[in-house]
Motif scaffolding. Structure first.
Motif, PDB file in Angstrom:
ATOM      1  N   SER A   1      12.226  15.333  35.228  1.00 44.97           N
ATOM      2  CA  SER A   1      13.063  14.517  33.993  1.00 44.97           C
ATOM      3  C   SER A   1      13.897  15.128  33.200  1.00 44.97           C
ATOM      4  O   SER A   1      14.809  14.474  32.494  1.00 44.97           O
ATOM      5  CB  SER A   1      11.774  13.878  33.147  1.00 44.97           C
ATOM      6  OG  SER A   1      11.146  14.864  32.299  1.00 44.97           O
ATOM      7  N   PHE A   2      14.237  16.439  33.132  1.00 43.90           N
ATOM      8  CA  PHE A   2      15.059  17.092  32.375  1.00 43.90           C
ATOM      9  C   PHE A   2      16.314  17.628  32.904  1.00 43.90           C
ATOM     10  O   PHE A   2      16.357  17.887  34.343  1.00 43.90           O
ATOM     11  CB  PHE A   2      14.279  18.433  31.523  1.00 43.90           C
ATOM     12  CG  PHE A   2      13.978  19.506  32.643  1.00 43.90           C
ATOM     13  CD1 PHE A   2      14.820  20.454  32.670  1.00 43.90           C
ATOM     14  CD2 PHE A   2      12.592  19.625  32.999  1.00 43.90           C
ATOM     15  CE1 PHE A   2      14.247  21.631  33.604  1.00 43.90           C
ATOM     16  CE2 PHE A   2      12.271  20.446  33.954  1.00 43.90           C
ATOM     17  CZ  PHE A   2      13.054  21.548  34.158  1.00 43.90           C
ATOM     18  N   LYS A   3      17.334  17.927  32.362  1.00 36.42           N
ATOM     19  CA  LYS A   3      18.547  18.385  32.897  1.00 36.42           C
ATOM     20  C   LYS A   3      18.642  19.825  32.765  1.00 36.42           C
ATOM     21  O   LYS A   3      18.190  20.547  31.941  1.00 36.42           O
ATOM     22  CB  LYS A   3      19.988  17.670  32.152  1.00 36.42           C
ATOM     23  CG  LYS A   3      19.897  16.080  32.222  1.00 36.42           C
ATOM     24  CD  LYS A   3      21.043  15.834  31.331  1.00 36.42           C
ATOM     25  CE  LYS A   3      21.077  13.908  31.731  1.00 36.42           C
ATOM     26  NZ  LYS A   3      22.229  13.570  30.773  1.00 36.42           N
TER      27      LYS A   3
ATOM     28  N   LEU B   1       4.102  19.824  40.396  1.00 33.67           N
ATOM     29  CA  LEU B   1       5.138  19.870  39.228  1.00 33.67           C
ATOM     30  C   LEU B   1       4.217  19.274  38.146  1.00 33.67           C
ATOM     31  O   LEU B   1       4.312  19.638  36.853  1.00 33.67           O
ATOM     32  CB  LEU B   1       6.453  18.995  39.467  1.00 33.67           C
ATOM     33  CG  LEU B   1       7.559  19.609  40.373  1.00 33.67           C
ATOM     34  CD1 LEU B   1       8.693  18.344  40.376  1.00 33.67           C
ATOM     35  CD2 LEU B   1       7.840  20.876  39.164  1.00 33.67           C
ATOM     36  N   ARG B   2       3.557  18.256  38.412  1.00 37.92           N
ATOM     37  CA  ARG B   2       2.610  17.556  37.528  1.00 37.92           C
ATOM     38  C   ARG B   2       1.584  18.669  36.917  1.00 37.92           C
ATOM     39  O   ARG B   2       1.299  18.632  35.677  1.00 37.92           O
ATOM     40  CB  ARG B   2       1.849  16.402  38.011  1.00 37.92           C
ATOM     41  CG  ARG B   2       2.571  15.063  38.208  1.00 37.92           C
ATOM     42  CD  ARG B   2       1.802  13.803  38.731  1.00 37.92           C
ATOM     43  NE  ARG B   2       2.561  12.662  38.847  1.00 37.92           N
ATOM     44  CZ  ARG B   2       2.566  11.931  39.957  1.00 37.92           C
ATOM     45  NH1 ARG B   2       1.630  12.282  40.893  1.00 37.92           N
ATOM     46  NH2 ARG B   2       3.303  10.853  40.103  1.00 37.92           N
ATOM     47  N   ASN B   3       1.096  19.528  37.866  1.00 42.02           N
ATOM     48  CA  ASN B   3       0.406  20.305  37.360  1.00 42.02           C
ATOM     49  C   ASN B   3       0.799  21.393  36.441  1.00 42.02           C
ATOM     50  O   ASN B   3       0.207  22.017  35.593  1.00 42.02           O
ATOM     51  CB  ASN B   3      -0.496  21.204  38.339  1.00 42.02           C
ATOM     52  CG  ASN B   3      -1.275  20.329  39.287  1.00 42.02           C
ATOM     53  OD1 ASN B   3      -1.965  19.042  38.884  1.00 42.02           O
ATOM     54  ND2 ASN B   3      -1.503  20.714  40.536  1.00 42.02           N
TER      55      ASN B   3
ATOM     56  N   LYS C   1       6.426  15.344  33.537  1.00 42.31           N
ATOM     57  CA  LYS C   1       6.059  14.025  33.594  1.00 42.31           C
ATOM     58  C   LYS C   1       7.449  13.306  34.066  1.00 42.31           C
ATOM     59  O   LYS C   1       8.378  13.740  33.925  1.00 42.31           O
ATOM     60  CB  LYS C   1       5.632  13.477  32.451  1.00 42.31           C
ATOM     61  CG  LYS C   1       4.305  14.146  31.652  1.00 42.31           C
ATOM     62  CD  LYS C   1       3.846  13.584  30.270  1.00 42.31           C
ATOM     63  CE  LYS C   1       2.702  13.990  29.902  1.00 42.31           C
ATOM     64  NZ  LYS C   1       2.375  13.799  28.594  1.00 42.31           N
ATOM     65  N   ASN C   2       7.290  11.958  34.313  1.00 48.84           N
ATOM     66  CA  ASN C   2       8.255  11.259  34.820  1.00 48.84           C
ATOM     67  C   ASN C   2       9.072  11.826  36.022  1.00 48.84           C
ATOM     68  O   ASN C   2      10.372  11.859  35.983  1.00 48.84           O
ATOM     69  CB  ASN C   2       9.468  10.965  33.836  1.00 48.84           C
ATOM     70  CG  ASN C   2       8.485  10.250  32.522  1.00 48.84           C
ATOM     71  OD1 ASN C   2       7.740   9.254  32.762  1.00 48.84           O
ATOM     72  ND2 ASN C   2       8.701  10.624  31.307  1.00 48.84           N
TER      73      ASN C   2
ATOM     74  N   PRO D   1       9.215  25.260  34.797  1.00 47.04           N
ATOM     75  CA  PRO D   1       7.947  25.522  35.092  1.00 47.04           C
ATOM     76  C   PRO D   1       7.273  24.916  36.297  1.00 47.04           C
ATOM     77  O   PRO D   1       7.581  23.758  36.776  1.00 47.04           O
ATOM     78  CB  PRO D   1       7.209  24.874  33.701  1.00 47.04           C
ATOM     79  CG  PRO D   1       8.512  24.936  32.912  1.00 47.04           C
ATOM     80  CD  PRO D   1       9.724  24.612  33.677  1.00 47.04           C
ATOM     81  N   GLY D   2       6.555  25.732  37.037  1.00 48.13           N
ATOM     82  CA  GLY D   2       5.860  25.307  38.318  1.00 48.13           C
ATOM     83  C   GLY D   2       6.870  25.435  39.421  1.00 48.13           C
ATOM     84  O   GLY D   2       6.577  24.822  40.486  1.00 48.13           O
TER      85      GLY D   2
END
Length: 287
Positions: free
Chosen positions: A152-154, A258-260, A264-265, A213-214
């Motif tokens: 969700s981030f740029k 990525l969720r781990n 999110k989103n 991250p991840g």
């Protein structure tokens, strides 16, 4: 004059080791539409492109309005800046009855971008290996899928370049040369099984991975789920995998990784290659 609409595909660049010299066009699109108006756009990013077009053509300006639409997200490593630059240049060229050759439009786009890895495949479609003044292109079958998992981030390209070291070891440079050569050969000869293991990079991904991250876990998850390989798309934040089968399994594994890691989103797409490249549609319409 009627409106002019240009459709430009998203791109995934670098493909791991092919830093600033490899890219592929994908079936995810933005459009740029120009129509007559009373005043011209004022945004600095757009004005730079407009000024470059008129300095090259020497034409007298007419006022126009430009609108951008589509599904290519900004600052996610999918060539959004090329969809704007190339889309606007092609739309202007068509709007003014093609004073520039297609080659010149592409040259200007590469110049404005600063590197050819997104611009060339967006223009021509397919897989492209590029140098500043030339390229090799290969069409890619639609059954080879590209799984884009988008946090969700740029990540701004300018910022992502600051984390890359100015020097690398001889061993790391050789690793990238070997892997880039194999990737180019695999796409040009359609021996896609040869891609496995070739997306390892030593020039930029280990340093940019810290911004996501991840990242390493997501790459590993894609390969374990059956992907031929996975890599950072452009400067990120999108992580891209290539698969010949089991696409949903690969996408789910990457998304879970990525969720781990706390993301999110997350958005994901299973995409085929666009082999046509940028197209003038003339009339605005849904695609």
């Amino acid at each position: 004059m009627k409106s002019v609409t240009v459709r430009v595909p998203a791109t995934t660049a670098n493909l791991g080791p092919g830093y600033d010299c490899m890219g592929i066009a994908l079936k995810l699109y933005n459009t740029a539409t120009i129509r007559p108006a009373q005043s011209n756009p004022r945004q600095p990013f757009l004005r730079e492109i407009i000024e470059r077009f008129f300095s090259e053509t020497g034409l007298r300006r007419r006022a126009f309005h430009i609108k951008f639409d589509g599904d290519v997200p900004s600052s996610r490593g999918l060539g959004s800046s090329v969809t704007v630059r190339l889309g606007l240049l092609m739309a202007l060229n068509e709007f003014y009855q093609n004073p520039l050759s297609p080659t010149k439009v592409l040259d200007l786009t590469v110049e404005l971008e600063g590197h050819p890895d997104n611009a060339v495949p967006a223009f021509h479609g397919g897989f492209c290996a590029c140098i500043d003044c030339d390229h090799i292109r290969a069409e890619v079958p639609l059954n080879l899928k590209f799984i884009a998992v988008i946090p969700s981030f740029k990540v701004k390209t300018e910022e992502a370049r600051t984390v890359i070291p100015k020097r690398v070891s001889h061993k790391d440079a050789v690793t990238n040369l070997r892997n880039s050569a194999m990737i180019t050969g695999a796409f040009c000869t359609r021996q896609y099984e040869k891609l496995a293991g070739c997306f390892v990079d030593k020039l930029h991904q280990p340093y940019r991975a810290k911004l996501i991250p991840g990242f390493d876990e997501t790459i590993d998850a894609a390969i374990q789920a059956g992907a031929l390989g996975a890599f950072l798309s452009g400067s990120g934040s999108t992580i891209m995998a290539i698969s010949q089968s089991g696409n949903s399994k690969v996408a789910n594994a990457m998304r879970d990784a990525l969720r781990n890691a706390g993301h999110k989103n997350i958005v994901d797409h299973v995409l085929a290659v666009d082999n046509e490249g940028a197209k003038v549609l003339r009339q605005a319409r849904k695609y």
